[in-house]
Design a protein around this motif. Structure first.
Motif, PDB file in Angstrom:
ATOM      1  N   TRP A  64     -14.451  92.201 -24.223  1.00  0.00           N
ATOM      2  CA  TRP A  64     -14.435  90.857 -23.651  1.00  0.00           C
ATOM      3  C   TRP A  64     -12.998  90.365 -23.490  1.00  0.00           C
ATOM      4  CZ3 TRP A  64     -18.973  88.638 -22.241  1.00  0.00           C
ATOM      5  CH2 TRP A  64     -20.153  89.103 -22.825  1.00  0.00           C
ATOM      6  N   SER A  65     -12.712  89.739 -22.359  1.00  0.00           N
ATOM      7  CA  SER A  65     -11.462  89.012 -22.143  1.00  0.00           C
ATOM      8  C   SER A  65     -11.805  87.532 -22.224  1.00  0.00           C
ATOM      9  CB  SER A  65     -10.871  89.348 -20.778  1.00  0.00           C
ATOM     10  OG  SER A  65      -9.724  88.556 -20.542  1.00  0.00           O
ATOM     11  N   ILE A  66     -11.190  86.830 -23.170  1.00  0.00           N
ATOM     12  CA  ILE A  66     -11.574  85.448 -23.474  1.00  0.00           C
ATOM     13  C   ILE A  66     -10.370  84.526 -23.299  1.00  0.00           C
ATOM     14  CG2 ILE A  66     -12.543  83.929 -25.245  1.00  0.00           C
ATOM     15  CD1 ILE A  66     -13.427  86.706 -26.614  1.00  0.00           C
ATOM     16  N   GLN A  67     -10.575  83.482 -22.541  1.00  0.00           N
ATOM     17  CA  GLN A  67      -9.569  82.431 -22.414  1.00  0.00           C
ATOM     18  C   GLN A  67     -10.051  81.220 -23.192  1.00  0.00           C
ATOM     19  OE1 GLN A  67      -8.808  81.771 -18.218  1.00  0.00           O
ATOM     20  NE2 GLN A  67      -7.169  83.283 -18.275  1.00  0.00           N
ATOM     21  N   ILE A  68      -9.204  80.759 -24.125  1.00  0.00           N
ATOM     22  CA  ILE A  68      -9.509  79.578 -24.917  1.00  0.00           C
ATOM     23  C   ILE A  68      -8.694  78.421 -24.342  1.00  0.00           C
ATOM     24  CG2 ILE A  68      -9.480  78.521 -27.211  1.00  0.00           C
ATOM     25  CD1 ILE A  68     -11.310  80.973 -27.091  1.00  0.00           C
ATOM     26  N   THR A  69      -9.385  77.357 -23.959  1.00  0.00           N
ATOM     27  CA  THR A  69      -8.711  76.181 -23.402  1.00  0.00           C
ATOM     28  C   THR A  69      -9.028  74.947 -24.251  1.00  0.00           C
ATOM     29  OG1 THR A  69     -10.563  75.804 -21.878  1.00  0.00           O
ATOM     30  CG2 THR A  69      -8.681  77.054 -21.029  1.00  0.00           C
ATOM     31  N   ASN A  70      -8.174  73.939 -24.113  1.00  0.00           N
ATOM     32  CA  ASN A  70      -8.378  72.691 -24.853  1.00  0.00           C
ATOM     33  C   ASN A  70      -9.022  71.638 -23.964  1.00  0.00           C
ATOM     34  OD1 ASN A  70      -6.288  71.669 -23.250  1.00  0.00           O
ATOM     35  ND2 ASN A  70      -4.767  71.740 -24.896  1.00  0.00           N
ATOM     36  N   LYS A  71      -9.100  70.424 -24.468  1.00  0.00           N
ATOM     37  CA  LYS A  71      -9.762  69.331 -23.743  1.00  0.00           C
ATOM     38  C   LYS A  71      -9.051  68.982 -22.439  1.00  0.00           C
ATOM     39  CE  LYS A  71      -7.370  65.811 -26.420  1.00  0.00           C
ATOM     40  NZ  LYS A  71      -7.500  64.716 -27.363  1.00  0.00           N
ATOM     41  N   ASN A  72      -7.768  69.370 -22.305  1.00  0.00           N
ATOM     42  CA  ASN A  72      -7.007  69.116 -21.080  1.00  0.00           C
ATOM     43  C   ASN A  72      -7.025  70.309 -20.130  1.00  0.00           C
ATOM     44  OD1 ASN A  72      -6.214  66.537 -22.039  1.00  0.00           O
ATOM     45  ND2 ASN A  72      -4.610  67.498 -23.257  1.00  0.00           N
ATOM     46  N   ALA A  73      -7.883  71.288 -20.400  1.00  0.00           N
ATOM     47  CA  ALA A  73      -8.014  72.513 -19.607  1.00  0.00           C
ATOM     48  C   ALA A  73      -6.738  73.354 -19.617  1.00  0.00           C
ATOM     49  CB  ALA A  73      -8.459  72.200 -18.178  1.00  0.00           C
ATOM     50  N   GLU A  74      -5.930  73.208 -20.672  1.00  0.00           N
ATOM     51  CA  GLU A  74      -4.720  74.027 -20.826  1.00  0.00           C
ATOM     52  C   GLU A  74      -5.086  75.320 -21.551  1.00  0.00           C
ATOM     53  OE1 GLU A  74      -1.349  70.651 -21.502  1.00  0.00           O
ATOM     54  OE2 GLU A  74      -2.844  70.889 -23.099  1.00  0.00           O
ATOM     55  N   LEU A  75      -4.495  76.420 -21.132  1.00  0.00           N
ATOM     56  CA  LEU A  75      -4.755  77.713 -21.764  1.00  0.00           C
ATOM     57  C   LEU A  75      -4.048  77.763 -23.117  1.00  0.00           C
ATOM     58  CD1 LEU A  75      -6.062  80.505 -21.551  1.00  0.00           C
ATOM     59  CD2 LEU A  75      -3.974  81.280 -20.375  1.00  0.00           C
ATOM     60  N   VAL A  76      -4.834  77.796 -24.172  1.00  0.00           N
ATOM     61  CA  VAL A  76      -4.323  77.813 -25.540  1.00  0.00           C
ATOM     62  C   VAL A  76      -4.098  79.250 -26.008  1.00  0.00           C
ATOM     63  CG1 VAL A  76      -4.857  77.207 -27.944  1.00  0.00           C
ATOM     64  CG2 VAL A  76      -5.432  75.615 -26.091  1.00  0.00           C
ATOM     65  N   SER A  77      -5.071  80.119 -25.752  1.00  0.00           N
ATOM     66  CA  SER A  77      -4.987  81.515 -26.199  1.00  0.00           C
ATOM     67  C   SER A  77      -5.688  82.434 -25.212  1.00  0.00           C
ATOM     68  CB  SER A  77      -5.656  81.694 -27.571  1.00  0.00           C
ATOM     69  OG  SER A  77      -5.008  80.930 -28.558  1.00  0.00           O
ATOM     70  N   GLN A  78      -5.153  83.639 -25.100  1.00  0.00           N
ATOM     71  CA  GLN A  78      -5.781  84.718 -24.327  1.00  0.00           C
ATOM     72  C   GLN A  78      -6.123  85.808 -25.338  1.00  0.00           C
ATOM     73  OE1 GLN A  78      -6.663  85.214 -20.981  1.00  0.00           O
ATOM     74  NE2 GLN A  78      -7.604  87.024 -21.852  1.00  0.00           N
ATOM     75  N   ILE A  79      -7.389  86.191 -25.405  1.00  0.00           N
ATOM     76  CA  ILE A  79      -7.854  87.088 -26.461  1.00  0.00           C
ATOM     77  C   ILE A  79      -8.695  88.206 -25.865  1.00  0.00           C
ATOM     78  CG2 ILE A  79      -9.199  87.218 -28.618  1.00  0.00           C
ATOM     79  CD1 ILE A  79      -8.581  84.204 -28.968  1.00  0.00           C
TER      80      ILE A  79
END
Length: 125
Positions: A98-113
């Motif tokens: 799996w390629s996972i993008q974690i974003t915050n409430k502002n739709a900013e990319l926090v982590s790529q996992i």
């Protein structure tokens, strides 16, 4: 209580190409300065990808985490929600990647996992 409940993972929904998940944040997710702890983000990615793999495989197989690779890109305060948007890169008989993008409430990319799950036969009844 299990880790999913402790983390506050509210839903994991399969999509056409992967899955979507959300996690409600609180002070329990924070490091001392009030930002989300990186380990929480890793646990969110591994738990949600494992659940998504389990939804794909049904009741006779079970996913266990095999490897996790992450890049934390920005810090975010431990409030509101984090969102996981994932694409299934590989669905083999023995593993899922799996390629996972974690974003915050502002739709900013926090982590790529990237998470690789090993798929095993579920013998426990």
């Amino acid at each position: 209580m299990n880790l999913r409940e402790v983390l506050g993972i509210e839903k994991v929904e399969l999509t056409e190409k992967g899955y979507y998940a959300s996690m409600k944040l609180s002070c329990l997710h924070a490091q001392p300065l009030g930002y989300v702890n990186g380990g929480v983000i890793l646990a969110f990615a591994e738990m949600s990808s494992g659940e998504a793999s389990n939804l794909l495989e049904g009741k006779t197989k079970f996913a266990v985490g095999q490897s996790v690779s992450a890049n934390h890109l920005i810090s975010t305060l431990s409030e509101g929600y984090l969102y996981a948007s994932a694409v299934l890169l590989h669905r083999g008989t023995r593993n899922h990647v799996w390629s996972i993008q974690i974003t915050n409430k502002n739709a900013e990319l926090v982590s790529q996992i990237i998470v690789q799950n090993y798929i095993v036969i579920h013998n426990k009844m």
